[in-house]
Design a protein around this motif. Structure first.
Motif, PDB file in Angstrom:
ATOM      1  N   CYS A  40      -0.051 -10.965  -4.706  1.00  0.00           N
ATOM      2  CA  CYS A  40       0.896 -10.150  -5.480  1.00  0.00           C
ATOM      3  C   CYS A  40       2.121 -11.015  -5.781  1.00  0.00           C
ATOM      4  N   THR A  42       5.106 -10.499  -5.344  1.00  0.00           N
ATOM      5  CA  THR A  42       6.098 -10.483  -4.255  1.00  0.00           C
ATOM      6  C   THR A  42       5.816 -11.575  -3.221  1.00  0.00           C
ATOM      7  N   HIS A  61      -0.197  -9.418   1.476  1.00  0.00           N
ATOM      8  CA  HIS A  61       0.031  -8.005   1.794  1.00  0.00           C
ATOM      9  C   HIS A  61      -0.872  -7.054   1.019  1.00  0.00           C
ATOM     10  N   PHE A 107      12.237  -0.006   5.343  1.00  0.00           N
ATOM     11  CA  PHE A 107      11.263  -0.693   4.477  1.00  0.00           C
ATOM     12  C   PHE A 107      11.458  -2.206   4.486  1.00  0.00           C
ATOM     13  N   MET A 112       9.506  -6.897   4.324  1.00  0.00           N
ATOM     14  CA  MET A 112       9.909  -8.022   3.491  1.00  0.00           C
ATOM     15  C   MET A 112      10.292  -9.287   4.253  1.00  0.00           C
ATOM     16  N   PHE A 135       4.836  -7.293   5.403  1.00  0.00           N
ATOM     17  CA  PHE A 135       4.266  -5.989   5.032  1.00  0.00           C
ATOM     18  C   PHE A 135       3.368  -5.455   6.165  1.00  0.00           C
ATOM     19  N   CYS A 168      -1.242  -2.658  -2.781  1.00  0.00           N
ATOM     20  CA  CYS A 168       0.114  -2.848  -3.331  1.00  0.00           C
ATOM     21  C   CYS A 168       0.133  -2.715  -4.846  1.00  0.00           C
ATOM     22  N   VAL A 285      10.420  -6.661 -10.536  1.00  0.00           N
ATOM     23  CA  VAL A 285      11.631  -7.150  -9.863  1.00  0.00           C
ATOM     24  C   VAL A 285      12.173  -8.357 -10.641  1.00  0.00           C
ATOM     25  N   ILE A 311       9.435   1.927  -5.902  1.00  0.00           N
ATOM     26  CA  ILE A 311       8.737   1.041  -4.963  1.00  0.00           C
ATOM     27  C   ILE A 311       7.343   1.614  -4.716  1.00  0.00           C
ATOM     28  N   GLU A 312       6.332   0.745  -4.822  1.00  0.00           N
ATOM     29  CA  GLU A 312       4.948   1.101  -4.466  1.00  0.00           C
ATOM     30  C   GLU A 312       4.487   2.407  -5.128  1.00  0.00           C
TER      31      GLU A 312
HETATM   32  C1  CXF Z   1       7.772  -4.828  -3.627  1.00  0.00           C
HETATM   33  C2  CXF Z   1       8.577  -5.170  -4.810  1.00  0.00           C
HETATM   34  C3  CXF Z   1       9.988  -5.472  -4.381  1.00  0.00           C
HETATM   35  C4  CXF Z   1      10.571  -4.360  -3.623  1.00  0.00           C
HETATM   36  C5  CXF Z   1       9.730  -3.993  -2.451  1.00  0.00           C
HETATM   37  C6  CXF Z   1       8.318  -3.711  -2.838  1.00  0.00           C
HETATM   38  N1  CXF Z   1       6.501  -4.431  -4.012  1.00  0.00           N
HETATM   39  C7  CXF Z   1       5.408  -5.065  -3.657  1.00  0.00           C
HETATM   40  O1  CXF Z   1       5.080  -6.163  -3.814  1.00  0.00           O
END
Ligand code: CXF
Ligand code: ZN
Length: 367
Positions: A40, A42, A61, A107, A112, A135, A168, A285, A311-312
């Motif tokens: 992903c 992220t 994740h 969260f 993260m 995650f 995700c 993002v 988010i998600e």
């Molecule tokens: C993330 C994107 C940035 C904020 C938290 C969740 N999503 C997944 O990759």
């Protein structure tokens, strides 16, 4: 337990395939033999070091695998169960209590930072501690420690390489449309960006019965795929004014916009694509923490518009992931059309192909 992991030893990689050890699961934890894991965006943002990742680290994740062992107090899954891994949440804050774990008060620390509150790690390379728990999983590896709260038991015949990205990217896109913006049949939807999340948003629009599903995407091959998946219209933003192009299709403007691009230029333009009472969902993002979205206030008050962050896809994984699996079984989420599988040890090639646009959603497989 011995395992093979794609270890990140420095900002931006490359990922090095290394032998590591993974501890036995502690209370509430689950040891999972990972069979497939999606990549992903992220993962790549965090791999850049911009969020303070401590190296060496294991990311990943969107894992899917088979439970090998469970820690004390785990009742949801058992060794031998196939599981899908998703984001983690604390389970006892106000948002978690309201069935909104994507907005869990914890969260960021739980997902993260690839660390635990007590500073421990379950992954080691010799004497060296390797950052894990990204995650609640760190699944770019053949084994990882997840948590009871972020695993979902699957049917024995589940295809793990197909379902992995549900954890995700796909729940983010579909959920943004169905859960966050609550698309209704007959509403019109504009999706900014035709990557995995954008295509998932498009599929969410079709599931909701949107009258128009318009994908704005610069890459021709992605526009073609969006059309194949059922987009009613696609727009090349380089071909002219995208606002005019949208209003040529929906004269009064679109009811819904989902941004998956993170590019504030096109998002700012989307403010002018919206119909009265239109809703814009921000999923992508931006590259900078300082990114801002200018909203023309008088115009925005006049149309009664909404802009919100997502988010998600507002997912409550325990209920939403099974819904998505049912949609996949019914042919409404043809994930296979935009995923490409690579062996785990080809992770750097997979990332290069994702960057070049050669693949949309890369899924690493471990055997
Ligand atoms: C993330 C994107 C940035 C904020 C938290 C969740 N999503 C997944 O990759
Ligand atoms: Zn993700």
């Amino acid at each position: 337990m011995n395992a093979t992991a794609a270890v990140l030893n420095q900002a931006n990689g490359p990922f090095d395939i290394e032998q590591v050890t993974v501890d036995a699961p502690g209370p509430g934890e689950v040891l999972v033999a990972i069979k497939a894991v999606g990549i992903c965006h992220t993962d790549l943002v965090v791999a850049s070091g911009a969020m303070g990742l401590q190296f060496p680290a294991v990311l990943g994740h969107e894992g899917a695998g088979v439970v090998e062992a469970v820690g004390e107090g785990v009742t949801a899954v058992w060794p031998g169960d196939k599981v899908l891994l998703t984001f983690n949440s604390c389970g006892h804050c106000k948002p978690c209590g309201k069935g909104e774990p994507a907005y869990c008060q914890q969260f960021v620390p739980l997902n993260m930072v690839a660390a635990r509150g007590d500073g421990s790690s379950r992954v080691h390379r010799g004497e060296t501690q390797v950052s894990d728990n990204f995650f609640g999983q760190s699944s770019f590896a053949t084994k990882c420690i997840a948590n009871q709260r972020n695993v979902l038991k699957l049917d024995a015949d589940a295809d793990l390489a197909v379902l992995a990205p549900l954890g995700c990217g796909i729940q983010t896109g579909v959920g943004a449309v169905l859960r966050s913006l609550k698309a209704e049949a007959g509403e019109s939807l504009v999706v900014l960006g035709g990557g995995a999340v954008g295509l998932s948003a498009l599929l969410g629009g079709l599931i909701a019965g949107c009258s128009h599903v318009i994908v704005i995407e610069p890459q021709e091959s992605r526009r073609a795929l969006a059309t194949e998946l059922g987009a009613t219209h696609t727009i090349d933003p380089a071909a002219g004014d995208p606002v005019a192009a949208v209003r040529a299709i929906v004269t009064d403007g679109a009811d819904l916009v989902v941004d998956t691009s993170g590019h504030m230029g096109i998002v700012a333009q989307s403010v002018n694509m919206i119909a009265n009472r239109g809703r814009i969902g921000l999923v992508g993002v931006p590259g900078s923490l300082d990114a801002v979205l200018p909203v023309p206030v008088v115009q925005w008050i006049t149309i009664g518009g909404t802009v919100r962050g997502i988010i998600e896809g507002d997912s409550d994984p325990a209920t939403f992931l099974p819904e998505l699996i049912a949609h996949h079984k019914a042919g409404k989420l043809p994930i296979e059309k935009f995923t490409t599988t690579y062996p785990l040890d080809q992770i750097n090639q997979a990332i290069a192909d994702a960057h070049s646009g050669k693949c949309i959603k890369a899924v690493l497989v471990t055997e």
